[in-house]
Design an enzyme around this catalytic site. Sequence first.
Site, PDB file in Angstrom:
ATOM      1  N   ASP A 196      47.498 -43.693 -19.121  1.00 41.50           N
ATOM      2  CA  ASP A 196      47.647 -42.361 -18.527  1.00 41.50           C
ATOM      3  C   ASP A 196      48.452 -42.421 -17.243  1.00 41.50           C
ATOM      4  OD1 ASP A 196      46.114 -41.505 -20.600  1.00 41.50           O
ATOM      5  OD2 ASP A 196      44.415 -40.830 -19.393  1.00 41.50           O
ATOM      6  N   TYR A 206      40.563 -43.714  -5.771  1.00 37.30           N
ATOM      7  CA  TYR A 206      40.941 -43.461  -7.162  1.00 37.30           C
ATOM      8  C   TYR A 206      40.904 -44.752  -7.981  1.00 37.30           C
ATOM      9  CZ  TYR A 206      43.698 -40.995 -10.807  1.00 37.30           C
ATOM     10  OH  TYR A 206      44.132 -40.402 -11.961  1.00 37.30           O
ATOM     11  N   SER A 207      41.385 -45.841  -7.393  1.00 35.67           N
ATOM     12  CA  SER A 207      41.441 -47.105  -8.118  1.00 35.67           C
ATOM     13  C   SER A 207      40.063 -47.567  -8.575  1.00 35.67           C
ATOM     14  CB  SER A 207      42.088 -48.179  -7.236  1.00 35.67           C
ATOM     15  OG  SER A 207      42.090 -49.422  -7.881  1.00 35.67           O
ATOM     16  N   LEU A 208      39.048 -47.352  -7.746  1.00 36.54           N
ATOM     17  CA  LEU A 208      37.688 -47.764  -8.115  1.00 36.54           C
ATOM     18  C   LEU A 208      37.216 -47.011  -9.348  1.00 36.54           C
ATOM     19  CD1 LEU A 208      35.156 -49.407  -7.437  1.00 36.54           C
ATOM     20  CD2 LEU A 208      34.440 -47.531  -5.948  1.00 36.54           C
ATOM     21  N   ASP A 235      36.760 -38.834   5.101  1.00 38.04           N
ATOM     22  CA  ASP A 235      37.921 -39.655   4.778  1.00 38.04           C
ATOM     23  C   ASP A 235      39.144 -38.813   4.429  1.00 38.04           C
ATOM     24  OD1 ASP A 235      36.361 -41.836   5.241  1.00 38.04           O
ATOM     25  OD2 ASP A 235      36.243 -42.503   3.154  1.00 38.04           O
ATOM     26  N   GLY A 236      38.910 -37.622   3.850  1.00 32.81           N
ATOM     27  CA  GLY A 236      40.028 -36.730   3.525  1.00 32.81           C
ATOM     28  C   GLY A 236      40.784 -36.271   4.758  1.00 32.81           C
TER      29      GLY A 236
END
Length: 290
Positions: A170, A183-185, A69-70
């Site tokens: 944060d 990131y959201s997960l 995915d990156g």
Amino acid sequence: MRMIGIIPNPLKEEAAEVAVEIAGKLLALGVTPLLPSEMAYDEADEGAVRAPREEIPLKSDALIVLGGDGTILWLVRLPGFDRAPILAVNLGGLGFMTEVRIDEIDKAIDDLLSGRFSLDERMLLEAEIEGGEGISRAIALNEVAIKGFARMIHLDAYIDGEYLATYPADGILIATPSGSTAYSLSAGGPILHPNLDAILLCPICPHALTIRPFVAKPDSVITVKLAPGEQTASVIVDGREVFKLSPSGEVRVKRSAKTLKLIRSSKRSYYEILRSKLRWGERAEGAKEG
């Protein structure tokens, strides 16, 4: 299709080997493969065309991306990434966007050349960062993160010009449905189906129990500013591009007119990917049957 670009992850040695193998398959089928000129020459890919990696999307009728995915996140930073369908091949664990496995490449290529495939168009975000040194723009496939420096920060959020809330946290993530499993997960946000049209606002470690993730309409314009008294913050797009947000600046995020055109795997559904990646339905180790 006359020319298919092959983009291997340059950090994975296996990716270059697979790229050469695929180039040979395409040549045998009468299709011209386009390989990165940065790759070492291999006699097995003789007959392939070479071009700088950054130019391949502009010259290809379709793309085969080798990595994870990156690698897809890197691809959306190249001009022309949205022109052609993308066959994403995973070279590690099962990815959320790189669905096709190595042992499925032959059939996937046959389906691609014969037109037997369906597209999964992924929503993108367009970020405009006014940070005190002019205006910068970036495309996000996963998220735009606005974060403080190793401490809590207060951020004022607006939707379509109307004040929503001040976030003591944060930071804030503004994510796509694709980014809801990134990131959201890990920040506690909900999982959205990648074909939904929506924009997700997710606080990072909020310092108030009442601050919760929020799903906005896809045509919303999300604006984030530093609350009075805050001095600076970082704006990080897909974990790859970093910008500075000053007290007089703001971040404006909206849906991009561009989409990412992924070729769907014929072998598995998105729900199967979720079960495999997140190990849903597995019993805890050592659990006894009742």
